[in-house]
Design a protein around this motif. Structure first.
Motif, mmCIF file in Angstrom:
data_model
loop_
_atom_site.group_PDB
_atom_site.id
_atom_site.type_symbol
_atom_site.label_atom_id
_atom_site.label_comp_id
_atom_site.label_asym_id
_atom_site.label_seq_id
_atom_site.Cartn_x
_atom_site.Cartn_y
_atom_site.Cartn_z
ATOM 1 N N ASP A 6 0.832 -1.207 0.000
ATOM 2 C CA ASP A 6 0.000 0.000 0.000
ATOM 3 C C ASP A 6 0.864 1.253 0.000
ATOM 4 O O ASP A 6 0.579 2.229 -0.706
ATOM 5 C CB ASP A 6 -0.932 0.007 1.214
ATOM 6 C CG ASP A 6 -1.989 -1.092 1.138
ATOM 7 O OD1 ASP A 6 -2.254 -1.571 0.014
ATOM 8 O OD2 ASP A 6 -2.528 -1.477 2.203
ATOM 9 N N ILE A 7 1.938 1.200 0.818
ATOM 10 C CA ILE A 7 2.843 2.351 0.890
ATOM 11 C C ILE A 7 3.518 2.581 -0.462
ATOM 12 O O ILE A 7 3.660 3.724 -0.928
ATOM 13 C CB ILE A 7 3.895 2.132 1.999
ATOM 14 C CG1 ILE A 7 3.227 2.212 3.374
ATOM 15 C CG2 ILE A 7 5.018 3.165 1.895
ATOM 16 C CD1 ILE A 7 4.129 1.806 4.521
ATOM 17 N N ALA A 50 4.735 14.366 -10.082
ATOM 18 C CA ALA A 50 5.117 14.595 -11.485
ATOM 19 C C ALA A 50 4.071 15.450 -12.193
ATOM 20 O O ALA A 50 4.400 16.376 -12.944
ATOM 21 C CB ALA A 50 5.289 13.259 -12.206
ATOM 22 N N GLU A 51 2.772 15.138 -11.918
ATOM 23 C CA GLU A 51 1.706 15.930 -12.524
ATOM 24 C C GLU A 51 1.741 17.368 -12.021
ATOM 25 O O GLU A 51 1.559 18.318 -12.794
ATOM 26 C CB GLU A 51 0.352 15.291 -12.219
ATOM 27 C CG GLU A 51 0.150 13.937 -12.906
ATOM 28 C CD GLU A 51 -1.150 13.263 -12.491
ATOM 29 O OE1 GLU A 51 -1.807 13.801 -11.560
ATOM 30 O OE2 GLU A 51 -1.495 12.215 -13.074
ATOM 31 N N LEU A 52 1.960 17.507 -10.685
ATOM 32 C CA LEU A 52 2.064 18.863 -10.127
ATOM 33 C C LEU A 52 3.246 19.609 -10.725
ATOM 34 O O LEU A 52 3.160 20.809 -11.022
ATOM 35 C CB LEU A 52 2.192 18.789 -8.600
ATOM 36 C CG LEU A 52 0.930 18.385 -7.835
ATOM 37 C CD1 LEU A 52 1.232 18.189 -6.357
ATOM 38 C CD2 LEU A 52 -0.169 19.433 -8.010
ATOM 39 N N GLY A 53 4.366 18.855 -10.886
ATOM 40 C CA GLY A 53 5.532 19.480 -11.502
ATOM 41 C C GLY A 53 5.232 19.926 -12.919
ATOM 42 O O GLY A 53 5.635 21.027 -13.333
ATOM 43 N N GLN A 54 4.498 19.061 -13.651
ATOM 44 C CA GLN A 54 4.130 19.414 -15.019
ATOM 45 C C GLN A 54 3.187 20.614 -15.023
ATOM 46 O O GLN A 54 3.343 21.541 -15.832
ATOM 47 C CB GLN A 54 3.474 18.217 -15.702
ATOM 48 C CG GLN A 54 3.149 18.455 -17.182
ATOM 49 C CD GLN A 54 2.591 17.208 -17.834
ATOM 50 O OE1 GLN A 54 2.469 16.172 -17.191
ATOM 51 N NE2 GLN A 54 2.252 17.305 -19.100
ATOM 52 N N ILE A 59 1.878 9.251 -5.122
ATOM 53 C CA ILE A 59 2.439 10.558 -4.728
ATOM 54 C C ILE A 59 3.455 11.020 -5.766
ATOM 55 O O ILE A 59 3.474 12.197 -6.158
ATOM 56 C CB ILE A 59 3.085 10.458 -3.332
ATOM 57 C CG1 ILE A 59 1.991 10.264 -2.265
ATOM 58 C CG2 ILE A 59 3.911 11.701 -3.029
ATOM 59 C CD1 ILE A 59 2.534 9.949 -0.883
ATOM 60 N N GLU A 60 4.306 10.062 -6.206
ATOM 61 C CA GLU A 60 5.293 10.419 -7.230
ATOM 62 C C GLU A 60 4.604 10.853 -8.522
ATOM 63 O O GLU A 60 5.032 11.814 -9.167
ATOM 64 C CB GLU A 60 6.215 9.226 -7.492
ATOM 65 C CG GLU A 60 7.166 8.926 -6.332
ATOM 66 C CD GLU A 60 7.996 7.679 -6.578
ATOM 67 O OE1 GLU A 60 7.719 6.968 -7.570
ATOM 68 O OE2 GLU A 60 8.927 7.410 -5.781
#
Length: 287
Positions: A162-163, A175-179, A170-171
Motif C-alpha cells: 500500500d505504501i 510529477a503531474e504537479l511538476g508538469q 504521490i510520485e
C-alpha cells in the motif's frame, strides 16, 4: 562450490598429477589457463596475480593480468575424474563421498554442518549443527511465534505494498504537479510577456494620442490661418472688383477721350486742309 576446508582427499597419492594445481597442490577447482597454456585453479591464479607476481610457469615468467587468463572448461572425462575424486567430510567424518556431490552432502545430509534456525528471518540468533536443529526448532520461541509473525509480516507486506502504491501515486501526483507548475510558469511567463507588450502598446498609444492632439492643434491653427487667408482673399477680391469697376470707368473715360481726340484730330486735319487751300490761294494771288 562449498569451501574445500570441509573435506579432505582419500588416497591422495593415487590422484593423477595432471589434475593437480601447481599453486595449491590440490586437484583443480574451476580451472583456468594462462597465456602460456598452463592450467591453475581460478582462485589460486587470481590471488597470485593480486600479489603482482609473474606467471608461475618456469618457461613463461611473464607478468600476469586478467586479460591473460582464459576459462578452460575441462573435457567431460577430466570433469568426471575431478567429480569422482573420493573425499571425506571433516565435519561428520563420512567417507567415500564423490567430490562432485560434496556440496549436496553439506547442504542436505551432513549432520555436523552448522546451519541457522528457520526463525533467523524473524530474529532467532541460534546457529548450530543439523543434528541439533530439529530439537532447537521444537523449543524455539521464534518458531512458536511464527504464525503470528507471519500474519504480522503479511500485514506489513500488504502495508508495504500500500505504501509503495501510495508512494507511486504521490510520485505520479508530484510529477503531474511538476508538469502543472511548469505549465503555470510558462503561462505566467506568457502573461508577463503579454503584460509587457500591453504596456508597450499603451505607451505607443499614448504617444500616438499625444501626436494626434498635437496634429489636431496644428490643424486648428492651420484652419484659423486658412480662415484668415480666406477673409484676406475675400477682401482682396472685393478690392479687385472695385479696381475692375474703376478700370472700367477709366476705360470708358479713355474711350471718350479717344473719341474726343479723334474728333479733334479730324478737325485739325480739316483746318490743315483749309490752311493749305488758303496758302495756295494766297500764293496764286501773289503772282
Amino acid at each position: 562450490m562449498i569451501s574445500s576446508s570441509f573435506y579432505e582427499y582419500i588416497d591422495r597419492e593415487s590422484i593423477d598429477s595432471n589434475l593437480i594445481c601447481l599453486l595449491c597442490h590440490n586437484p583443480f577447482i574451476d580451472p583456468i589457463v594462462t597465456q602460456c597454456g598452463d592450467t591453475y585453479c581460478r582462485l589460486c591464479i587470481e590471488n597470485d596475480m593480486g600479489n603482482g607476481s609473474h606467471c608461475p610457469s618456469q618457461s613463461c615468467n611473464q607478468l600476469l593480468s586478467i586479460d591473460h587468463l582464459t576459462p578452460n572448461p575441462p573435457p567431460r572425462l577430466v570433469a568426471s575424474m575431478l567429480d569422482r575424486l573420493k573425499v571425506r567430510c571433516q565435519l561428520c567424518e563420512k567417507t567415500n563421498i564423490n567430490r562432485g556431490t560434496f556440496d549436496e552432502h553439506i547442504k542436505t545430509s551432513c549432520s555436523e554442518y552448522r546451519i541457522d534456525c528457520p526463525g533467523k528471518n524473524i530474529g532467532c540468533q541460534w546457529f548450530g549443527s543439523r543434528n541439533e536443529h530439529d530439537e532447537h526448532t521444537k523449543t524455539c520461541l521464534f518458531e512458536k511465534l511464527r504464525p503470528v509473525v507471519d500474519i504480522l509480516y503479511k500485514i506489513i507486506e500488504n502495508q508495504s505494498l500500500d505504501i509503495e502504491n501510495l508512494k507511486k501515486q504521490i510520485e505520479q501526483q508530484a510529477a503531474e504537479l511538476g508538469q502543472q507548475k511548469t505549465e503555470i510558469d510558462q503561462q505566467t511567463a506568457q502573461l508577463e510577456q503579454q503584460k509587457a507588450e500591453s504596456i508597450q502598446q499603451n505607451i505607443q498609444l499614448d504617444q500616438q494620442k499625444t501626436k494626434l492632439e498635437q496634429q489636431t492643434t496644428e490643424l486648428g491653427q492651420q484652419k484659423a490661418e486658412i480662415e484668415l487667408q480666406k477673409t484676406q482673399i475675400e477682401q482682396l477680391k472685393a478690392q479687385l472688383q472695385q479696381q475692375q469697376i474703376q478700370i472700367s470707368d477709366i476705360q470708358s473715360e479713355n474711350q471718350t477721350q479717344k473719341n474726343e481726340t479723334a474728333s479733334i484730330r479730324k478737325q485739325i486735319t480739316t483746318l490743315d486742309e483749309e490752311m493749305n487751300k488758303l496758302r495756295s490761294a494766297i500764293h496764286q494771288l501773289s503772282k
